[in-house]
Design an enzyme around this catalytic site. Structure first.
Site, mmCIF file in Angstrom:
data_model
loop_
_atom_site.group_PDB
_atom_site.id
_atom_site.type_symbol
_atom_site.label_atom_id
_atom_site.label_comp_id
_atom_site.label_asym_id
_atom_site.label_seq_id
_atom_site.Cartn_x
_atom_site.Cartn_y
_atom_site.Cartn_z
ATOM 1 C CB SER A 422 -0.962 -0.003 1.184
ATOM 2 O OG SER A 422 -0.254 -0.255 2.365
ATOM 3 C CG HIS A 443 -3.035 -0.664 -2.881
ATOM 4 N ND1 HIS A 443 -3.360 0.617 -2.506
ATOM 5 C CD2 HIS A 443 -3.094 -1.400 -1.749
ATOM 6 C CE1 HIS A 443 -3.602 0.637 -1.207
ATOM 7 N NE2 HIS A 443 -3.454 -0.561 -0.731
ATOM 8 C CD GLU A 455 -4.402 3.496 -4.961
ATOM 9 O OE1 GLU A 455 -4.544 4.726 -4.927
ATOM 10 O OE2 GLU A 455 -3.725 2.873 -4.120
ATOM 11 C CG ASN A 493 -3.536 4.170 1.570
ATOM 12 O OD1 ASN A 493 -4.730 4.275 1.854
ATOM 13 N ND2 ASN A 493 -2.897 3.023 1.609
#
Ligand code: 3H9
Length: 713
Positions: A422, A443, A455, A493
Site C-alpha cells: 500500500s 493495490h 490501484e 492513501n
C-alpha cells in the site's frame, strides 16, 4: 417470399419483410437514443405507421444492443425547441394502431427498455438484459418507465401486490435482469434462440391488428407499500433524492390516468436531471469509463492474457485477493509455507462462499466450484507456470525484495509480478528482479473480495504492455482500476494521510473523535476517520508513519500516544474509541481515549476551543482536495475523475457529492484556495496550497469536468 425495400443506413433504418416493417436502431457503440437517433427512429416509425401497405412493425437494434438508453451526454445540454427525444418516440408508439414487436438482442436499458415497453410484444435472445438503471445516474425513468413497469408487473403478478413490489425493486435497484428471469417476471413475452428478428416478423404477422397498451392497465399501488418504500430508501440529502421521486412517480401510476401519470413523471425527471446528485452520478459514470484510457499508450498495445494466477501469502488479504480471481473465472494458487496460515486461508475461502449460499446469493454447486478454484501450495515450483503473481506478504521492503528475487528465479520469464503493497516503492521492489518491465503494483483494498477499488501502480520501468494488462485485468476482476504513479501511498492513501492529519489536528485543537466522526458521517461517509483508523489498525498507521518520507512540517502525536498505550483499534477493543464484547465493530465514545488526547493537548500547550462541524468538514475535505491537486500536478494521478473514483470506491466518499474533486468544483476551487491561505497563517505552514490548486484558483476555474446545466439541489 420476403420482399426487401432498404432505406439508406443512418442512425435508424428500415426495411420491409413480407409486409412487416423492421426498423433498426444503429448508433454505435450502444445505440444510445441521442436526440438525433430519436429523431431518426421517430421518422422511420412514422413512415411505417403511415404506410397502409405495412401490416405491423418490428423494432430492433444493431451492434449487439437493443439500446443503452437515452444519451447521457444530452442531459448536459438544454435541448433546442423542437428537439426530438425518446419521449416523442414512446408517444408515437403509444398512439399507433399497428401492432409493434420489440426484437431484443443484447441490452435494452433505460429509454431503450421504455421504447420496448411501449411496444405490444417484447421478445429477446437469452443473452439479452433488460433494466431501468436510471436511479444509478441519480435520475428516474423519464419516458414512461415508472408508469408502464408497475402496470405490467402488477398485472402479470397480481398476488399480494407482488408485481408492485417487483416493480419498486426493479427500478430502485436499477440492476438489469437477464432475459430468462425477466421473462419470469413478465417483462418479456418470449425467449428466442436464433434469429430474433425473423421470429419477431413472424409474431408481428400473426398478431397484426391486435393492441396491448400497457398504459391502459388499471392497477392499485397500496399506500402502506408506498410508505414502506419511502422508509427504506436513504433520506433525500443522503443519496435518496431520486429514490423518493421515483416512488412518487410510481404512485401516480395508481392514482392517475396514464396521461397525468406520464406528465408527473416528466416533471419529476426534469427536476432531477438538473439536481446536484444527478450531476455527481453522471460525472462518476463518465469518470469510470475514462479509467481505462491511458494517455500516451498506443491503442496497438494489447493486454496479455491472464489465464492463471498465484497469490503469495495466505493471510486475510492474500486469500481475499485469491477469491477475487476465482470469482472472475481465473484459477488461482495461494502459496504460503506456514501451515497454520494455509488452514486459516482454506477456511476463509470455504466460509466466504458458504455464506453466499446461505444468503441465497449463490448456488451450492457454484460455491463449490469457486472454492475448488482456489488451491493452496507451499512450493514456488508449483506456481512456476502461472501468468501473474500477486505478492501479499508482510509490508517490509527487505521481505518484499527477497520474495520478488525468488519469484523472478522460479516463475516463467514472461509472467507479470505484482505487489499488493500500500505504500512501498514499486521500482525498488522491481529492482530485485531481472524483469522490472513486468513488475507493477496491484493495490487491493480490504476486504479484497468486497471493495471495488484497485490501484494499478506504474513504476519507472513498468512497460506499457504490463500497464495495459493491469488495467484490463482490473476490469475482468470487476474492480474500478485506477492507474497511479509510483509515489508514497499512491493516490488513495496519499490523500488519506492528509485527511487523517487534519482530523487529528482537530483533536489537538479541542474536538473529540466522536465529534469529528459524526460530522464526517453527517456529510455522507459511512464512517468517520477515527472509526476507520480503528478498523485499519492504529499500529498499521504508526508503522506507515515510521516509513513515510520525512515531512518538513510538524505532525500530531496523538496516534503515537494511543499506540504506546496498546490501543491499536478494533483488534485490541480500544483505539480512538472503545468496543464491546457483544459488538466488536460499533465505536463507543471512550473517556479514556479522550483523556489521552486531552493530556497530549496539554503537553503541547494547546488551549481547547469550540470547533464547528463546518470547520471539521472543510478542514478534512480541503486537505483531500489539496493533496488531490498536488497528485495531479506531479502526474501521480492522471485525472481528477480518477481520484474521485478512488475515494468513492475505496474510502466511502459519498457518491452523491461526486468524489472530492467534483465536490471541490461545486464548492469553488478559489474559495478552497483562499481558505487554505488563511489557514496557512492561522494554523501553520503544513497548509501549503498545491501549485495546481493555485493555478486553477487564479483563473477562477474548476478541475474541468463536463459542463453542467445548473444544479438545483
Ligand atoms: C435514460 O435512458 C433516461 C430515460 O429514462 C428518459 C429520457 C427522457 N449515453 O460501459 P461501456 C457509452 S438514462 C451515452 O464501456 P459496456 C460509454 O460512455 C440512460 N453514452 O460499454 C462508452 O463511451 P466511450 C439509462 C453511453 O459494453 C461506450 O458507450 N441507461 C451510454 O461495458 C461504451 O460503454 C443507462 O444508464 C448512454 N446511455 O456496457 C445505461 N451508455 O467508449 C448506461 C454507454 O466513449 N450504460 N455509453 O467511453 C451502461 O450501463 C453500459 O454502458 C452498457 C454497455 C451496459 C450499455
Amino acid at each position: 417470399m420476403l420482399e426487401t425495400e432498404a432505406r439508406p443506413a443512418s442512425l435508424a433504418s428500415s426495411e420491409t419483410r413480407d409486409g412487416i416493417a423492421v426498423i433498426t436502431i444503429a448508433n454505435p457503440p450502444v445505440n444510445a437514443l441521442s436526440f438525433k437517433t430519436s429523431a431518426a427512429l421517430l421518422a422511420e416509425f412514422e413512415a411505417a405507421d403511415a404506410d397502409p401497405a405495412i401490416k405491423a412493425i418490428v423494432i430492433t437494434g444493431a451492434n449487439g444492443f437493443f439500446s443503452g438508453g437515452a444519451d447521457i451526454n444530452d442531459f448536459l445540454s438544454v435541448p433546442e425547441p423542437g428537439t426530438k427525444t425518446v419521449r416523442d418516440v414512446v408517444a408515437a408508439l403509444e398512439k399507433s394502431n399497428k401492432t409493434i414487436v420489440a426484437a431484443i438482442d443484447g441490452p435494452a436499458l433505460g429509454g431503450g427498455l421504455e421504447t420496448a415497453l411501449a411496444c405490444d410484444y417484447r421478445i429477446a435472445t437469452s443473452k439479452s438484459k433488460v433494466g431501468l438503471p436510471e436511479i444509478l445516474l441519480g435520475i428516474i425513468p423519464g419516458a414512461g418507465g415508472t408508469q408502464r413497469i408497475p402496470r405490467l408487473l402488477a398485472t402479470k403478478n397480481p398476488l399480494n401486490y407482488g408485481g408492485i413490489q417487483m416493480a419498486l425493486q426493479f427500478m430502485l435497484q436499477g440492476k438489469p435482469k437477464d432475459a430468462i428471469p425477466a421473462k419470469g417476471m413478465g417483462i418479456l413475452d418470449e425467449i428466442v434462440e436464433g434469429d430474433v428478428v425473423a421470429r419477431a416478423v413472424e409474431l408481428a404477422k400473426e398478431k397484426a391488428g391486435t393492441k396491448l397498451r400497457i398504459s391502459q392497465y388499471k392497477i392499485l399501488v397500496p399506500p402502506p407499500l408506498v410508505a414502506l418504500a419511502h422508509g427504506m430508501v436513504p433520506p433525500e440529502d443522503k443519496g435518496g433524492y431520486a429514490a423518493h421521486k421515483l416512488i412518487d412517480a410510481m404512485e401516480a401510476a395508481s392514482d392517475l390516468e396514464y396521461k397525468f401519470g406520464i406528465a408527473r413523471e416528466a416533471r419529476l425527471f426534469d427536476e432531477l436531471v438538473r439536481s446536484a446528485p444527478a450531476q455527481a452520478a453522471m460525472h462518476i459514470f463518465f469518470a469510470e469509463r475514462e479509467l481505462g484510457k491511458v494517455p500516451g499508450i498506443s491503442a496497438d498495445v494489447k493486454p496479455k492474457e491472464i489465464a492463471s494466477a498465484a497469490v503469495l501469502g495466505a493471510g486475510t488479504m492474500g486469500t481475499g485477493i485469491a477469491m477475487v480471481f476465482a470469482s472472475a473465472g481465473i484459477p488461482v494458487k495461494v502459496i504460503d509455507v506456514n501451515a497454520e496460515a494455509v488452514e486459516r486461508g482454506k477456511k476463509q475461502v470455504a466460509d466466504t462462499y458458504a455464506s453466499q449460499v446461505k444468503k441465497g446469493r449463490m448456488k451450492p454447486e457454484k460455491a463449490q466450484a469457486l472454492t475448488d478454484a482456489v488451491t493452496f501450495v507451499t512450493d514456488y515450483n508449483d506456481i512456476k507456470d502461472v501468468d501473474l503473481v500477486v505478492e501479499a506478504v508482510f509490508e517490509s521492503m527487505a521481505v518484499k525484495k527477497e520474495v520478488f528475487a525468488k519469484l523472478d528465479a522460479t516463475v516463467k520469464k514472461d509472467a507479470i509480478l505484482a505487489s499488493n503493497t500500500s505504500t512501498l516503492d514499486i521500482a525498488e521492489i522491481a529492482s530485485a528482479t531481472s524483469r522490472p518491465d513486468k513488475v507493477l503494483g496491484l493495490h487491493f483494498f480490504a476486504p479484497a473480495n468486497i471493495m471495488q477499488l484497485l490501484e494499478v501502480v506504474r513504476a519507472k520501468d513498468t512497460s506499457d504492455e504490463t500497464v495495459v494488462t493491469g488495467m484490463s485485468l482490473a476490469k475482468k476482476l470487476k474492480k474500478k482500476g485506477v492507474l497511479s504513479g509510483n509515489a508514497f501511498g499512491f493516490i488513495g492513501n496519499r490523500m488519506l494521510f492528509d485527511y487523517i492529519r487534519e482530523a487529528t489536528f482537530l483533536l489537538e485543537e479541542g474536538a473529540t473523535p466522536k465529534q469529528v466522526d459524526d460530522a464526517i458521517k453527517n456529510f455522507g461517509f459511512p464512517m468517520g476517520p477515527f472509526a476507520m483508523s480503528d478498523l485499519s489498525g492504529i499500529d498499521v498507521f504508526y508503522k506507515i508513519s515510521q516509513e513515510a518520507p520525512k515531512q518538513p512540517y510538524r505532525s500530531s502525536e496523538i496516534a503515537h500516544r494511543l499506540y504506546e498505550a496498546g490501543r491499536y483499534g478494533q483488534k485490541t477493543m480500544s483505539g480512538f474509541f472503545k468496543y464491546s464484547e457483544e459488538d466488536k465493530r460499533t465505536p463507543i465514545e471512550d473517556p479514556v481515549a479522550n483523556e489521552i488526547i486531552a493530556k497530549e493537548r496539554e503537553r503541547i500547550g494547546v488551549k481547547p476551543r469550540t470547533i464547528t462541524d463546518e470547520e471539521i468538514i472543510n478542514r478534512c475535505l480541503f486537505a483531500l482536495v489539496n493533496q488531490g491537486a498536488e497528485l495531479l500536478g506531479t502526474g501521480v494521478a492522471l485525472r481528477p475523475g480518477d481520484e474521485d473514483i478512488a475515494w468513492i470506491f475505496g474510502y466511502g466518499f459519498p457518491w452523491f457529492e461526486g468524489g472530492p474533486m467534483h465536490w471541490a468544483d461545486t464548492v469553488g476551487v478559489k474559495k478552497i484556495y483562499d481558505q487554505i491561505l488563511a489557514w496557512q497563517k492561522d494554523l501553520g505552514p503544513h497548509w501549503q496550497p498545491a501549485p495546481r490548486l493555485k493555478e486553477i484558483a487564479e483563473k477562477n476555474g474548476t478541475f474541468g469536468f463536463r459542463p453542467t446545466i445548473g444544479a438545483t439541489n
